[in-house]
Design an enzyme around this catalytic site. Structure first.
Site, PDB file in Angstrom:
ATOM      1  N   ASP A  16     -31.346  56.493  67.971  1.00 58.99           N
ATOM      2  CA  ASP A  16     -30.189  56.052  67.192  1.00 58.99           C
ATOM      3  C   ASP A  16     -30.382  54.675  66.571  1.00 58.99           C
ATOM      4  O   ASP A  16     -29.780  54.376  65.539  1.00 58.99           O
ATOM      5  CB  ASP A  16     -28.937  56.020  68.078  1.00 58.99           C
ATOM      6  CG  ASP A  16     -28.581  57.383  68.627  1.00 58.99           C
ATOM      7  OD1 ASP A  16     -28.444  58.314  67.817  1.00 58.99           O
ATOM      8  OD2 ASP A  16     -28.451  57.522  69.852  1.00 58.99           O
ATOM      9  N   HIS A  57     -31.851  55.511  77.438  1.00 64.10           N
ATOM     10  CA  HIS A  57     -31.618  56.943  77.278  1.00 64.10           C
ATOM     11  C   HIS A  57     -31.461  57.589  78.646  1.00 64.10           C
ATOM     12  O   HIS A  57     -32.108  57.183  79.612  1.00 64.10           O
ATOM     13  CB  HIS A  57     -32.775  57.596  76.514  1.00 64.10           C
ATOM     14  CG  HIS A  57     -32.431  58.939  75.964  1.00 64.10           C
ATOM     15  ND1 HIS A  57     -32.485  60.089  76.725  1.00 64.10           N
ATOM     16  CD2 HIS A  57     -32.011  59.320  74.726  1.00 64.10           C
ATOM     17  CE1 HIS A  57     -32.120  61.116  75.978  1.00 64.10           C
ATOM     18  NE2 HIS A  57     -31.830  60.683  74.765  1.00 64.10           N
TER      19      HIS A  57
END
Length: 372
Positions: free
Chosen positions: A308, A257
């Site tokens: 996700d 991320h």
């Protein structure tokens, strides 16, 4: 002037909506773990918009307002039916539908706080139905009317699949909505704030945000994860598939991320729901594949899964088409977008950064006859 590419690390504004500090995500000071395990999505909407949790009366009033505005206008239903939707990207359909909502709203250009709040209610209420209606119409099915006794999580699954969702399905989707509701100044939220900072209307701000979310570098990662899982097919194929990708230095979707350096705090909640849902549906292979992939990638690349990664198998288990994963992101993030838009209107200043010019300098104009 020296440019910071991608504005990484640049603090562009102040906000009271959400924060990411030391790998901890909070909404208005409440830890995401606490909210995910205890709140309804409607409570989160109220929290983000009012910067405090509602009491029982306030929550019930919000639910009634959302239920009253949940139906999709017939004009948009007819619009969807007038096109061949086979090759239409669902995010393009949603973007256009939001613009149509603006055309149908007599208050679209009324900019006082009360009107903007009413428009926020309409947008939050209608977007789940827009996504569900698009999905059904492209399959040759009629849209399903939302139920007034259902909340947003229940109603979306009901209007999408045409049948009452189970309690665990509602729990899973409610948690997914909460986990995706806001995320500080991400690309789509920043886009929305830039747009409305010009004093453009709320529908323009949301349309701009959806346009930003449509890009694969922002939305769509969980769709990529599900594509990968489908290609792998069976648990025993996971290790050779992933190791082959790692050897070729190919990106593994759903890991790492831009902001979180030691792990996305949202991922563990979806991991648990993935385990429960895939066991319920008898398709535990999706969870087992995901676990195997996580073990390999975290061991080899030191990259933890992000929000996700496990949302892919959660949405798949809920019977959601893979190309609807990003529109569902928009259903949830609508609450955050609207919170930031209302905050921007409340304390507005035009957003106008500078650029570090890198082109040629001191050039002289040459008549066209003399150019090579």
């Amino acid at each position: 002037m020296t440019a910071t590419r991608g504005l990484e690390g640049v603090v562009a504004t102040t906000s009271s909506v959400s924060s990411i500090i030391d790998d901890t995500l909070t909404y208005v000071g409440y830890d995401i773990d606490d909210l995910t395990e205890n709140a309804s999505f409607e409570e989160i909407i109220y929290l983000l918009w009012h910067l405090r949790l509602p009491n029982k009366k306030e929550l019930e009033e919000l639910k009634q307002q959302l239920a009253k505005e949940a139906a999709v206008p017939q004009e948009i239903i007819e619009h969807f039916k007038s096109y061949s939707l086979e090759n239409v990207h669902p995010m393009a359909a949603l973007r256009t539908a939001i613009s149509l909502l603006g055309l149908l709203d007599s208050e679209a250009d009324t900019m006082n706080p009360e009107a903007n709040y009413r428009k926020a209610i309409r947008l939050q209420a209608k977007v789940p139905g827009l996504v569900a209606a698009f999905s059904r119409i492209r399959k040759g099915l009629e849209p399903v009317e939302p139920r007034e006794d259902y909340g947003i999580a229940e109603n979306f699954l009901y209007t999408l699949n045409g049948e009452e969702p189970s309690p665990i399905e509602v729990e899973a989707f409610n948690k997914a909505l909460i986990l995706h509701a806001d995320h500080e100044l991400n690309a789509s939220t920043f886009t929305a704030r830039v747009c409305v900072a010009t004093l453009s209307d709320i529908y323009s701000g949301i349309t701009a945000a959806i346009g930003a979310l449509k890009g694969p570098l922002h939305g769509g990662a969980n769709e990529g994860v599900m594509k990968m899982l489908t290609e792998i097919g069976e648990v025993e194929n996971a290790e050779p598939y992933i190791r082959a990708k790692l050897e070729k230095k190919e990106k593994i979707m759903g890991f790492g991320h831009r902001v979180y350096k030691h792990g996305d705090p949202r991922a563990k909640h979806l991991k648990e729901m993935s385990k429960r849902l895939t066991n319920l549906t008898g398709e535990s292979k999706w969870y087992e594949m995901s676990i195997r992939i996580e073990d390999i990638v975290t061991s080899e690349k030191k990259l933890p899964p992000n929000v996700d990664f496990y949302s892919a198998s959660v949405y798949h288990s809920l019977g959601i088409d893979h190309d609807l994963f990003t529109p569902i992101f928009a259903v949830s993030r609508m609450s955050g977008w609207l919170a930031h838009i209302l905050e921007q209107y409340d304390n507005n200043r035009l957003i106008r950064p500078r650029a570090d010019y890198t082109g040629p300098d001191k050039q002289k104009f040459v008549p066209i006859e003399e150019r090579a």
